[in-house]
Design an enzyme around this catalytic site. Structure first.
Site, mmCIF file in Angstrom:
data_model
loop_
_atom_site.group_PDB
_atom_site.id
_atom_site.type_symbol
_atom_site.label_atom_id
_atom_site.label_comp_id
_atom_site.label_asym_id
_atom_site.label_seq_id
_atom_site.Cartn_x
_atom_site.Cartn_y
_atom_site.Cartn_z
ATOM 1 N N HIS A 70 114.545 -61.803 34.180
ATOM 2 C CA HIS A 70 113.777 -62.009 35.413
ATOM 3 C C HIS A 70 112.767 -63.111 35.149
ATOM 4 O O HIS A 70 111.876 -62.964 34.311
ATOM 5 C CB HIS A 70 113.067 -60.731 35.855
ATOM 6 C CG HIS A 70 112.346 -60.876 37.162
ATOM 7 N ND1 HIS A 70 112.930 -60.584 38.382
ATOM 8 C CD2 HIS A 70 111.088 -61.315 37.446
ATOM 9 C CE1 HIS A 70 112.067 -60.822 39.348
ATOM 10 N NE2 HIS A 70 110.940 -61.266 38.812
ATOM 11 N N CYS A 71 112.898 -64.208 35.860
ATOM 12 C CA CYS A 71 112.050 -65.379 35.640
ATOM 13 C C CYS A 71 110.810 -65.282 36.529
ATOM 14 O O CYS A 71 110.915 -65.291 37.761
ATOM 15 C CB CYS A 71 112.819 -66.659 35.936
ATOM 16 S SG CYS A 71 111.875 -68.171 35.622
ATOM 17 N N VAL A 72 109.645 -65.197 35.905
ATOM 18 C CA VAL A 72 108.405 -65.087 36.677
ATOM 19 C C VAL A 72 108.065 -66.410 37.350
ATOM 20 O O VAL A 72 107.402 -66.428 38.400
ATOM 21 C CB VAL A 72 107.243 -64.631 35.775
ATOM 22 C CG1 VAL A 72 107.484 -63.225 35.266
ATOM 23 C CG2 VAL A 72 107.036 -65.600 34.609
ATOM 24 N N ASN A 132 110.279 -66.351 40.278
ATOM 25 C CA ASN A 132 110.101 -65.115 41.042
ATOM 26 C C ASN A 132 111.441 -64.563 41.510
ATOM 27 O O ASN A 132 111.588 -64.110 42.649
ATOM 28 C CB ASN A 132 109.176 -65.351 42.238
ATOM 29 C CG ASN A 132 108.501 -64.074 42.711
ATOM 30 O OD1 ASN A 132 108.523 -63.062 42.024
ATOM 31 N ND2 ASN A 132 107.908 -64.113 43.883
#
EC number: 2.3.1.225
Length: 371
Positions: free
Chosen positions: A210-212, A215
């Protein structure tokens, strides 16, 4: 003037009614199509109004915002992806305002065209990677108990295999089988390499991470976009730093009569110096990340598989076998960067919502998992 005429109420003009209708249409267009937050809709409104799948959200802790009629989406968290998008847009705009004309006439027009191409491709892949479906699996497909309209709790204890990891049949004696696991939250048997994202609260096919900064989850359907976004972002930063460096030190060639020192050059071209520093700093995170994913794709590994099974595993009994490795670096790179088809979405948000569709109903987790 009579008292009746003095206190009579005149009817509302047609223009006022048309204005109210226009306001209502604009409000519906913005909240139901342009930007939609399903959690703000009244419960049960889908029964009275013909709704789309993206407008119905009954699951707990599944917070998505949909754009353009469900075609794009984003997780309701800190808008770091907006900051990332702005950090991509601003240098491109500054380049076209302050750098493009000078490069066009003093160096070569093809450089301006090349940078514009890199920038546009970067923006395109950023939108696709950050706001498209990463490969979300539908919910409530393998429910181990009967469902009634009045109660969605388990009627009986599910079989034991719903609480363990099972292996698919395999041939080779020196390899372990591919494991399958049941997700108690989504009520599905996950496909190989699929995993449940705690942020999105959904199971994702070939979940990488999950890439912050985007998002969004990175999975089967947007991993290719993520890779190309990293590549063109790095190439764009390198090209911008070189262009800005040439502009700042152009006086060293003796072709700039009004500038003779470095201080006078950055005083005359401050934006060029700013873009040079900005592009170099912007490489600090994407460039190592690009190298890391080139390494992963050369072995056809996901980030989760690497950190959970490869890195730091010292116990020989916990031997990890990558069943998806083709044993050819070039073939692995081709599969991940070019060859693998994106596939179709398993949960089409733009379809019309059917009342009673179990995929969108709220079901309690299995008892053994919730205890």
């Amino acid at each position: 003037m009579s008292r009746r005429e003095r206190y009579s109420v005149e009817p509302i003009p047609n223009d006022a009614n048309e204005f109210q209708d226009n306001v209502s249409f604009i409000h519906k267009f913005i909240t139901n199509w342009l930007i939609t937050d399903p959690s703000l809709r009244n419960p049960g409104s889908e029964k009275n109004v013909k709704a789309k799948n993206y407008q119905v959200q009954k699951h707990e802790n599944v917070q998505f915002i949909y754009l353009c009629g469900g075609r794009l989406r984003s997780v309701k968290q800190k808008p770091i992806n907006v900051v990332t998008g702005i950090s991509i847009l601003i240098p491109g705009i500054l380049f076209w305002i302050f750098e493009a004309k000078w490069i066009w006439f003093h160096v070569n027009p093809s450089i301006v065209i090349l940078f514009s191409y890199f920038w546009l491709i970067t923006v395109s892949f950023f939108i696709k990677a950050s706001m498209s479906d990463p490969g979300m699996l539908p919910r409530n497909i393998h429910v181990p108990y009967s469902i009634s309209n009045a109660n969605t709790s388990p009627k009986a204890s599910p079989p034991d295999e719903y609480f363990n990891i099972i292996s698919l049949p395999y041939n080779a004696e020196d390899h372990t089988g591919v494991g399958l696991k049941y997700c108690a939250t989504c009520h599905i048997w996950r496909s190989p390499r699929a995993s449940h994202c705690s942020v999105c609260n959904s199971c994702i096919i070939s979940h990488d991470h999950h890439c912050v900064f985007l998002n969004n989850c990175i999975g089967y359907r947007n991993y290719k976009y993520f890779l190309w976004f990293l590549l063109f972002a790095v190439l764009g930063c390198i090209l911008m730093s070189v262009i800005s460096f040439i502009h700042v030190f152009y006086y060293r060639l003796g072709m700039e009569t009004s500038v003779s020192t470095f201080r006078s050059s950055i005083s005359k071209y401050p934006v060029s110096f700013l873009l040079c520093i900005y592009s170099l700093l912007a490489l600090v995170y994407p460039f190592p990340l690009l190298i890391f994913h080139i390494f992963l794709t050369s072995y056809n590994l996901t980030t989760r598989e690497y950190f959970n099974n490869v890195r730091g595993v010292k116990n020989s009994q916990n031997h990890f076998t990558n069943h998806f490795d083709t044993h050819s670096i070039f073939k692995n790179l081709y599969i991940n960067w070019l060859g693998r088809a994106r596939g179709f979405s398993l949960v089409r948000q733009t379809d019309s919502y059917q009342i009673g569709d179990l995929r969108f109903e709220k079901l309690d987790p299995l008892q053994s998992f919730s205890s």
